[in-house]
Design a protein around this motif. Structure first.
Motif, PDB file in Angstrom:
ATOM      1  N   LYS A 103       0.831  -1.195   0.000  1.00 34.26           N
ATOM      2  CA  LYS A 103       0.000   0.000   0.000  1.00 34.26           C
ATOM      3  C   LYS A 103       0.868   1.247   0.000  1.00 34.26           C
ATOM      4  CE  LYS A 103      -4.336  -0.973   2.204  1.00 34.26           C
ATOM      5  NZ  LYS A 103      -5.152  -0.785   3.381  1.00 34.26           N
ATOM      6  N   SER A 104       0.440   2.190  -0.748  1.00 30.46           N
ATOM      7  CA  SER A 104       1.104   3.489  -0.741  1.00 30.46           C
ATOM      8  C   SER A 104       0.779   4.206   0.560  1.00 30.46           C
ATOM      9  CB  SER A 104       0.603   4.306  -1.934  1.00 30.46           C
ATOM     10  OG  SER A 104       0.904   5.658  -1.750  1.00 30.46           O
ATOM     11  N   ALA A 105       1.757   4.900   1.105  1.00 31.30           N
ATOM     12  CA  ALA A 105       1.547   5.621   2.361  1.00 31.30           C
ATOM     13  C   ALA A 105       0.452   6.663   2.214  1.00 31.30           C
ATOM     14  CB  ALA A 105       2.852   6.266   2.812  1.00 31.30           C
ATOM     15  N   ILE A 106       0.291   7.243   1.038  1.00 35.75           N
ATOM     16  CA  ILE A 106      -0.701   8.295   0.838  1.00 35.75           C
ATOM     17  C   ILE A 106      -2.112   7.751   1.052  1.00 35.75           C
ATOM     18  CG2 ILE A 106      -0.952   7.983  -1.643  1.00 35.75           C
ATOM     19  CD1 ILE A 106      -0.836  11.360   0.133  1.00 35.75           C
ATOM     20  N   ARG A 107      -2.304   6.432   0.941  1.00 36.74           N
ATOM     21  CA  ARG A 107      -3.624   5.835   1.120  1.00 36.74           C
ATOM     22  C   ARG A 107      -4.036   5.792   2.589  1.00 36.74           C
ATOM     23  NH1 ARG A 107      -5.436   1.917  -3.170  1.00 36.74           N
ATOM     24  NH2 ARG A 107      -6.590   1.168  -1.393  1.00 36.74           N
ATOM     25  N   MET A 108      -3.085   5.937   3.480  1.00 33.78           N
ATOM     26  CA  MET A 108      -3.419   5.955   4.901  1.00 33.78           C
ATOM     27  C   MET A 108      -4.039   7.318   5.206  1.00 33.78           C
ATOM     28  SD  MET A 108      -0.125   4.066   6.492  1.00 33.78           S
ATOM     29  CE  MET A 108      -0.865   4.021   8.114  1.00 33.78           C
ATOM     30  N   PRO A 109      -5.190   7.346   5.865  1.00 37.01           N
ATOM     31  CA  PRO A 109      -5.897   8.628   6.054  1.00 37.01           C
ATOM     32  C   PRO A 109      -5.058   9.738   6.671  1.00 37.01           C
ATOM     33  CG  PRO A 109      -7.308   6.802   6.667  1.00 37.01           C
ATOM     34  CD  PRO A 109      -5.947   6.219   6.383  1.00 37.01           C
ATOM     35  N   VAL A 110      -4.312   9.457   7.726  1.00 39.53           N
ATOM     36  CA  VAL A 110      -3.555  10.543   8.360  1.00 39.53           C
ATOM     37  C   VAL A 110      -2.491  11.081   7.403  1.00 39.53           C
ATOM     38  CG1 VAL A 110      -1.802   9.153   9.538  1.00 39.53           C
ATOM     39  CG2 VAL A 110      -2.541  11.323  10.521  1.00 39.53           C
ATOM     40  N   ASN A 111      -1.882  10.224   6.612  1.00 38.37           N
ATOM     41  CA  ASN A 111      -0.886  10.693   5.643  1.00 38.37           C
ATOM     42  C   ASN A 111      -1.542  11.547   4.564  1.00 38.37           C
ATOM     43  OD1 ASN A 111       0.766   9.132   7.173  1.00 38.37           O
ATOM     44  ND2 ASN A 111       1.590   7.939   5.491  1.00 38.37           N
ATOM     45  N   ARG A 112      -2.706  11.138   4.108  1.00 40.46           N
ATOM     46  CA  ARG A 112      -3.405  11.930   3.100  1.00 40.46           C
ATOM     47  C   ARG A 112      -3.718  13.317   3.651  1.00 40.46           C
ATOM     48  NH1 ARG A 112      -9.384  11.144   0.416  1.00 40.46           N
ATOM     49  NH2 ARG A 112      -9.373  13.174  -0.585  1.00 40.46           N
ATOM     50  N   LEU A 113      -4.200  13.379   4.889  1.00 41.99           N
ATOM     51  CA  LEU A 113      -4.512  14.675   5.484  1.00 41.99           C
ATOM     52  C   LEU A 113      -3.277  15.562   5.543  1.00 41.99           C
ATOM     53  CD1 LEU A 113      -6.794  13.519   8.439  1.00 41.99           C
ATOM     54  CD2 LEU A 113      -7.525  14.476   6.250  1.00 41.99           C
ATOM     55  N   MET A 114      -2.157  14.976   5.901  1.00 42.19           N
ATOM     56  CA  MET A 114      -0.912  15.753   6.004  1.00 42.19           C
ATOM     57  C   MET A 114      -0.445  16.234   4.639  1.00 42.19           C
ATOM     58  SD  MET A 114       0.887  13.460   8.985  1.00 42.19           S
ATOM     59  CE  MET A 114       2.502  14.158   8.782  1.00 42.19           C
ATOM     60  N   ILE A 145     -13.204  11.738   4.573  1.00 43.18           N
ATOM     61  CA  ILE A 145     -12.304  12.878   4.398  1.00 43.18           C
ATOM     62  C   ILE A 145     -12.956  14.000   3.605  1.00 43.18           C
ATOM     63  CG2 ILE A 145     -10.132  13.609   3.306  1.00 43.18           C
ATOM     64  CD1 ILE A 145      -8.957  10.899   4.203  1.00 43.18           C
ATOM     65  N   GLU A 146     -13.726  13.645   2.587  1.00 38.68           N
ATOM     66  CA  GLU A 146     -14.325  14.674   1.752  1.00 38.68           C
ATOM     67  C   GLU A 146     -15.254  15.581   2.560  1.00 38.68           C
ATOM     68  OE1 GLU A 146     -13.862  11.464   0.866  1.00 38.68           O
ATOM     69  OE2 GLU A 146     -12.272  11.974  -0.560  1.00 38.68           O
ATOM     70  N   SER A 147     -16.053  15.003   3.448  1.00 41.18           N
ATOM     71  CA  SER A 147     -16.946  15.817   4.290  1.00 41.18           C
ATOM     72  C   SER A 147     -16.145  16.717   5.223  1.00 41.18           C
ATOM     73  CB  SER A 147     -17.873  14.924   5.117  1.00 41.18           C
ATOM     74  OG  SER A 147     -18.721  14.186   4.287  1.00 41.18           O
ATOM     75  N   LEU A 148     -15.063  16.203   5.770  1.00 42.97           N
ATOM     76  CA  LEU A 148     -14.192  17.008   6.616  1.00 42.97           C
ATOM     77  C   LEU A 148     -13.629  18.181   5.827  1.00 42.97           C
ATOM     78  CD1 LEU A 148     -12.471  17.606   9.151  1.00 42.97           C
ATOM     79  CD2 LEU A 148     -10.810  15.946   8.255  1.00 42.97           C
ATOM     80  N   TYR A 149     -13.154  17.924   4.608  1.00 45.82           N
ATOM     81  CA  TYR A 149     -12.587  18.987   3.772  1.00 45.82           C
ATOM     82  C   TYR A 149     -13.637  20.038   3.423  1.00 45.82           C
ATOM     83  CZ  TYR A 149      -8.186  16.454   2.979  1.00 45.82           C
ATOM     84  OH  TYR A 149      -6.976  15.826   3.121  1.00 45.82           O
ATOM     85  N   GLU A 150     -14.872  19.615   3.134  1.00 44.15           N
ATOM     86  CA  GLU A 150     -15.943  20.577   2.829  1.00 44.15           C
ATOM     87  C   GLU A 150     -16.174  21.484   4.034  1.00 44.15           C
ATOM     88  OE1 GLU A 150     -19.457  18.542   1.508  1.00 44.15           O
ATOM     89  OE2 GLU A 150     -18.356  17.524  -0.100  1.00 44.15           O
ATOM     90  N   TRP A 151     -16.243  20.904   5.214  1.00 44.25           N
ATOM     91  CA  TRP A 151     -16.428  21.684   6.431  1.00 44.25           C
ATOM     92  C   TRP A 151     -15.249  22.632   6.657  1.00 44.25           C
ATOM     93  CZ3 TRP A 151     -13.391  21.457  10.885  1.00 44.25           C
ATOM     94  CH2 TRP A 151     -13.883  22.150  11.988  1.00 44.25           C
ATOM     95  N   ALA A 152     -14.033  22.134   6.492  1.00 40.20           N
ATOM     96  CA  ALA A 152     -12.831  22.948   6.719  1.00 40.20           C
ATOM     97  C   ALA A 152     -12.786  24.139   5.765  1.00 40.20           C
ATOM     98  CB  ALA A 152     -11.581  22.094   6.582  1.00 40.20           C
TER      99      ALA A 152
END
Length: 101
Positions: free
Chosen positions: A1-12, A90-97
């Motif tokens: 798995k690519s590290a970017i697929r891990m949610p916390v890494n994607r957020l960062m 993540i998408e809902s979080l980004y919309e809120w942010a």
């Protein structure tokens, strides 16, 4: 798995929100063992400084079944008690942010 697929890494990497992952305390526990209650109290204290929660499903790598986390359940409850939003994708979080400037 690519590290970017891990949610916390994607957020960062996306840099739209800055995550704090309470699971990181797991690694600190390896070197400085403390009671479970200490880590729960630590997480609850940190939540006071956070704006929102992203609760992600974690699946067991061998069985593919969801992994339950009583600690994450406690954190979600704490966010809700404080009237802070809890997101499950993540998408809902980004919309809120994006609305927060």
């Amino acid at each position: 798995k690519s590290a970017i697929r891990m949610p916390v890494n994607r957020l960062m990497v996306d840099a739209k929100v800055w995550p704090f992952a309470p699971l990181w305390s797991y690694f600190q526990q390896i070197f400085t063992p403390l009671p479970y209650a200490f880590w729960i109290n630590y997480d609850l204290a940190i939540i006071n400084r956070m704006d929102a929660c992203l609760r992600v499903e974690v699946y067991h790598p061998e069985t593919g079944q969801p992994v339950k986390s009583s600690g994450a359940d406690i954190e979600v409850d704490a966010f809700r008690r404080q009237g802070k939003p809890v997101f499950f994708d993540i998408e809902s979080l980004y919309e809120w942010a994006a609305t927060r400037g």
